[in-house]
Design an enzyme around this catalytic site. Structure first.
Site, short mmCIF file in Angstrom:
data_model
loop_
_atom_site.label_atom_id
_atom_site.label_comp_id
_atom_site.label_asym_id
_atom_site.label_seq_id
_atom_site.Cartn_x
_atom_site.Cartn_y
_atom_site.Cartn_z
CE LYS A 101 12.53 26.42 3.86
NZ LYS A 101 13.61 26.03 4.81
CG ASP B 268 14.94 40.60 -1.56
OD1 ASP B 268 14.46 41.58 -2.20
OD2 ASP B 268 15.35 40.70 -0.39
CG ASN C 283 20.89 43.19 -8.66
OD1 ASN C 283 21.67 42.81 -9.53
ND2 ASN C 283 21.28 43.95 -7.64
CG ASP D 275 16.51 24.83 4.10
OD1 ASP D 275 16.02 25.35 3.08
OD2 ASP D 275 15.82 24.27 4.97
CD GLN E 276 8.62 18.75 8.97
OE1 GLN E 276 7.79 19.26 8.24
NE2 GLN E 276 9.90 19.01 8.90
#
Length: 237
Positions: A65, A68, A71, A63, A188
């Site tokens: 995430k 960017d 490439n 995980d 949460q």
């Protein structure tokens, strides 16, 4: 999508060290087959540990995430694919998702797009400059992920039913924010019990603190698996 109930529970190894992760895996034994490794453990030696888990026959969900330039994402995904992980998360921005799908070509790695973090509610999105509700943004990102060819989505169990309609039967839905009845909710904001998440259309359930902080984590894991199995049978999924 027919899955073994024990494969559907993913325990989040949100622990501070590889030693702590190894200890928890040892305590859980054959009760758990699938583990999630996020930032905390990944940055504390968790990536080599993930490779060892895979070599031992466990399944791993990284995980991380990713988000960017294209490439950079594609090359990062290529490296993750060589580790033998089952799932890898990227943020559900179109350019990022396209790059991730490109980077995993030729491997068994499955890319999961994170629609909206389960700690976010509508007020959080407004504060971040979005003029959409959580439900609206999650739906828009799910449709983009489907069209790009992403393998699955990470979403709140509250959005699972509506996103299943968008994603169709071919995409997997992975839901964090799972809390067995009586558990503390923590940070949460959009949570659900294992049974309700399966009923809503989730394929895999991510559970962290209710297992990690339990006096008998193996017993808690077994109980969650039993709840998944019972609900899946009743739902025919």
């Amino acid at each position: 999508m027919s899955l073994d109930a024990r494969e559907r529970l993913i325990v989040a190894l949100d622990v501070p060290s590889v030693a702590a992760g190894e200890a928890m895996v040892g305590r859980l034994g054959d009760a758990v087959r699938f583990y999630k490794i996020g930032y905390q453990l990944a940055f504390a030696g968790g990536l080599p540990f993930a490779a060892r888990l895979v070599a031992s026959g466990k399944r791993v969900f990284l995980d991380l995430k990713l988000h960017d330039i294209g490439n950079t994402v594609a090359k990062g995904v290529e490296s993750v694919a060589q580790m033998g992980a089952t799932f890898l998360t990227v943020h559900a921005y179109p350019q990022t998702m396209k790059a991730a799908v490109e980077g995993k070509q030729g491997s068994k790695l499955r890319i999961l797009a994170v629609t909206v973090l389960t700690s976010y509610d509508d007020a959080d999105l407004a504060a971040a400059g979005y003029e959409m509700s959580v439900k609206e943004l999650a739906a828009a990102r799910a449709a983009q992920a489907r069209d790009i060819g992403v393998d699955g989505l990470v979403c709140s169990p509250e959005e699972a039913a509506s996103l299943r309609d968008i994603a169709g039967p071919g995409m997997v839905l992975v839901t964090p924010g799972i809390r067995p009845a009586g558990s503390v909710t923590g940070d949460q904001k959009r949570i659900m019990t294992p049974a309700r998440a399966i009923e809503a259309g989730a394929n895999y359930l991510v559970v962290g603190r209710p297992v990690l902080e339990a006096r008998e984590p193996k017993a808690v894991a077994d109980a969650i698996v039993a709840e998944i199995e019972q609900t899946a049978k009743s739902q025919g999924v």
